[in-house]
Design a protein around this motif. Structure first.
Motif, PDB file in Angstrom:
ATOM      1  N   ASN A   3      -0.837   7.147   3.120  1.00 13.53           N
ATOM      2  CA  ASN A   3       0.313   7.746   2.437  1.00 13.53           C
ATOM      3  C   ASN A   3      -0.093   8.596   1.237  1.00 13.53           C
ATOM      4  O   ASN A   3       0.715   8.866   0.353  1.00 13.53           O
ATOM      5  N   GLY A   4      -1.355   9.011   1.227  1.00 14.95           N
ATOM      6  CA  GLY A   4      -1.820   9.951   0.212  1.00 14.95           C
ATOM      7  C   GLY A   4      -2.266   9.328  -1.089  1.00 14.95           C
ATOM      8  O   GLY A   4      -2.460  10.040  -2.084  1.00 14.95           O
ATOM      9  N   GLY A   5      -2.462   8.009  -1.114  1.00 11.70           N
ATOM     10  CA  GLY A   5      -2.866   7.339  -2.338  1.00 11.70           C
ATOM     11  C   GLY A   5      -4.368   7.324  -2.534  1.00 11.70           C
ATOM     12  O   GLY A   5      -5.139   7.684  -1.648  1.00 11.70           O
ATOM     13  N   HIS A   6      -4.771   6.902  -3.727  1.00 10.69           N
ATOM     14  CA  HIS A   6      -6.184   6.832  -4.090  1.00 10.69           C
ATOM     15  C   HIS A   6      -6.636   5.379  -4.069  1.00 10.69           C
ATOM     16  O   HIS A   6      -5.960   4.499  -4.594  1.00 10.69           O
ATOM     17  N   GLY A  41       0.813  -1.209   0.000  1.00 11.78           N
ATOM     18  CA  GLY A  41       0.000   0.000   0.000  1.00 11.78           C
ATOM     19  C   GLY A  41       0.847   1.260   0.000  1.00 11.78           C
ATOM     20  O   GLY A  41       0.557   2.219  -0.728  1.00 11.78           O
ATOM     21  N   VAL A  42       1.896   1.261   0.792  1.00 16.19           N
ATOM     22  CA  VAL A  42       2.818   2.402   0.838  1.00 16.19           C
ATOM     23  C   VAL A  42       3.476   2.602  -0.521  1.00 16.19           C
ATOM     24  O   VAL A  42       3.573   3.727  -1.034  1.00 16.19           O
ATOM     25  N   ALA A  43       3.928   1.500  -1.124  1.00 12.96           N
ATOM     26  CA  ALA A  43       4.604   1.587  -2.427  1.00 12.96           C
ATOM     27  C   ALA A  43       3.669   2.127  -3.501  1.00 12.96           C
ATOM     28  O   ALA A  43       4.074   2.952  -4.331  1.00 12.96           O
ATOM     29  N   LEU A  44       2.422   1.689  -3.510  1.00 16.05           N
ATOM     30  CA  LEU A  44       1.451   2.173  -4.486  1.00 16.05           C
ATOM     31  C   LEU A  44       1.243   3.673  -4.336  1.00 16.05           C
ATOM     32  O   LEU A  44       1.270   4.427  -5.311  1.00 16.05           O
ATOM     33  N   ALA A  45       1.037   4.109  -3.101  1.00 15.52           N
ATOM     34  CA  ALA A  45       0.788   5.532  -2.855  1.00 15.52           C
ATOM     35  C   ALA A  45       1.976   6.386  -3.269  1.00 15.52           C
ATOM     36  O   ALA A  45       1.818   7.421  -3.930  1.00 15.52           O
ATOM     37  N   MET A  51      -6.762  -7.165   3.034  1.00 19.94           N
ATOM     38  CA  MET A  51      -7.483  -6.147   2.257  1.00 19.94           C
ATOM     39  C   MET A  51      -7.471  -4.813   2.999  1.00 19.94           C
ATOM     40  O   MET A  51      -7.173  -3.767   2.419  1.00 19.94           O
ATOM     41  N   GLY A  52      -7.821  -4.839   4.267  1.00 24.91           N
ATOM     42  CA  GLY A  52      -7.825  -3.607   5.041  1.00 24.91           C
ATOM     43  C   GLY A  52      -6.448  -3.002   5.180  1.00 24.91           C
ATOM     44  O   GLY A  52      -6.277  -1.779   5.110  1.00 24.91           O
ATOM     45  N   ALA A  53      -5.429  -3.862   5.333  1.00 29.66           N
ATOM     46  CA  ALA A  53      -4.064  -3.370   5.528  1.00 29.66           C
ATOM     47  C   ALA A  53      -3.553  -2.637   4.290  1.00 29.66           C
ATOM     48  O   ALA A  53      -2.981  -1.541   4.396  1.00 29.66           O
ATOM     49  N   VAL A  54      -3.742  -3.211   3.114  1.00 31.72           N
ATOM     50  CA  VAL A  54      -3.232  -2.570   1.898  1.00 31.72           C
ATOM     51  C   VAL A  54      -3.986  -1.278   1.613  1.00 31.72           C
ATOM     52  O   VAL A  54      -3.397  -0.271   1.215  1.00 31.72           O
ATOM     53  N   ALA A  55      -5.297  -1.273   1.860  1.00 33.73           N
ATOM     54  CA  ALA A  55      -6.084  -0.072   1.591  1.00 33.73           C
ATOM     55  C   ALA A  55      -5.750   1.051   2.567  1.00 33.73           C
ATOM     56  O   ALA A  55      -5.559   2.208   2.166  1.00 33.73           O
ATOM     57  N   ARG A  56      -5.681   0.734   3.847  1.00 32.35           N
ATOM     58  CA  ARG A  56      -5.392   1.777   4.839  1.00 32.35           C
ATOM     59  C   ARG A  56      -3.998   2.355   4.641  1.00 32.35           C
ATOM     60  O   ARG A  56      -3.784   3.558   4.801  1.00 32.35           O
ATOM     61  N   VAL A  73       0.257   5.296  -7.924  1.00 28.34           N
ATOM     62  CA  VAL A  73      -0.547   4.262  -8.578  1.00 28.34           C
ATOM     63  C   VAL A  73      -1.799   4.014  -7.741  1.00 28.34           C
ATOM     64  O   VAL A  73      -1.715   3.765  -6.544  1.00 28.34           O
ATOM     65  N   ARG A  74      -2.953   4.091  -8.387  1.00 29.17           N
ATOM     66  CA  ARG A  74      -4.216   3.923  -7.677  1.00 29.17           C
ATOM     67  C   ARG A  74      -4.476   2.447  -7.366  1.00 29.17           C
ATOM     68  O   ARG A  74      -4.147   1.565  -8.154  1.00 29.17           O
ATOM     69  N   LEU A  75      -5.095   2.219  -6.216  1.00 31.92           N
ATOM     70  CA  LEU A  75      -5.429   0.863  -5.780  1.00 31.92           C
ATOM     71  C   LEU A  75      -6.895   0.566  -6.048  1.00 31.92           C
ATOM     72  O   LEU A  75      -7.775   1.361  -5.714  1.00 31.92           O
ATOM     73  N   VAL A  76      -7.146  -0.593  -6.646  1.00 29.49           N
ATOM     74  CA  VAL A  76      -8.494  -1.159  -6.727  1.00 29.49           C
ATOM     75  C   VAL A  76      -8.463  -2.453  -5.940  1.00 29.49           C
ATOM     76  O   VAL A  76      -7.554  -3.279  -6.119  1.00 29.49           O
ATOM     77  N   TYR A  77      -9.426  -2.636  -5.046  1.00 29.03           N
ATOM     78  CA  TYR A  77      -9.412  -3.851  -4.219  1.00 29.03           C
ATOM     79  C   TYR A  77     -10.842  -4.182  -3.795  1.00 29.03           C
ATOM     80  O   TYR A  77     -11.792  -3.509  -4.190  1.00 29.03           O
TER      81      TYR A  77
END
Length: 201
Positions: free
Chosen positions: A59-62, A29-33, A49-54, A37-41
């Motif tokens: 970290n300012g990601g979408h 999740g940190v790396a994506l933000a 699921m909760g860990a990657v999204a939070r 790169v936007r996350l779809v999950y």
């Protein structure tokens, strides 16, 4: 500029038996933000699921969460995401996750994660899409599946010319670079170069 703008992450709604699972999901999740790169999950607030999204959000990601109505309570929906889509059923959920993503990553998970991953592998094998698929074989989690795929090839059930297209990463920091490298070559070419490249294939 990254060609991968949106990544769909398949992963478990449980934390798993070892703390490394949550740590790795958080690191992704940190790396994506940080890469923009936007996350779809799958829309849940628990487990990986909760860990990657939070982590993406923190970290300012979408984040776009897509969850079927019947799982809203069971998977404890994460309401803090920028976009939350509640679908009628699992089929609609998977279709929207596919349509909104440039690439797919499978973190550790259960049979639901396995089913989502295998569906993308099947459709790619049949030529229905060419979006990169990455299996995050962190701490060897997916090694039994990779061994099974090799066994299918040896036994003649994955025939030559119908290979299953995927890449494998064993470290979180390798995931985004490997996805970028796996983007189909023709996407980066101009119209004139497209024809030349097709002739070489």
């Amino acid at each position: 500029m990254n060609r991968i703008q949106t990544v769909c992450v398949y992963c478990g709604s449980s934390p798993g038996a070892r703390p490394e699972h949550i740590e790795n999901a958080t690191a992704l999740g940190v790396a994506l933000a940080k890469a923009g790169v936007r996350l779809v999950y799958g829309g849940g607030n628990i487990g990986l699921m909760g860990a990657v999204a939070r982590a993406t959000l923190a970290n300012g990601g979408h984040v776009t969460g897509i969850i079927p109505q019947f799982l809203v309570d069971r998977e404890v929906m994460l309401g803090d995401v920028q976009e939350l889509v509640v679908t009628a059923d699992m089929h609609e959920r998977k279709r929207l996750m596919f349509e909104r993503s440039d690439a797919f990553v499978a973190l550790p998970g259960g049979v639901g994660t396995l089913e989502e991953l295998v569906e993308q592998l099947t459709w790619a094998q049949l030529g229905r899409h060419d979006k990169p698929i990455l299996i995050a074989d962190l701490d060897g989690f997916w090694t039994p599946l990779l061994t099974l795929i090799e066994h299918m090839q040896t036994e003649g059930f994955i025939r030559q010319g119908l290979d299953v297209p995927y890449v494998v990463a064993s470290k979180i920091e390798d995931i985004l670079p490997m996805l970028e490298a796996a983007v189909p070559v023709l996407e980066a070419l101009g119209p004139e170069e497209d024809e030349e490249a097709l002739e070489r294939l």
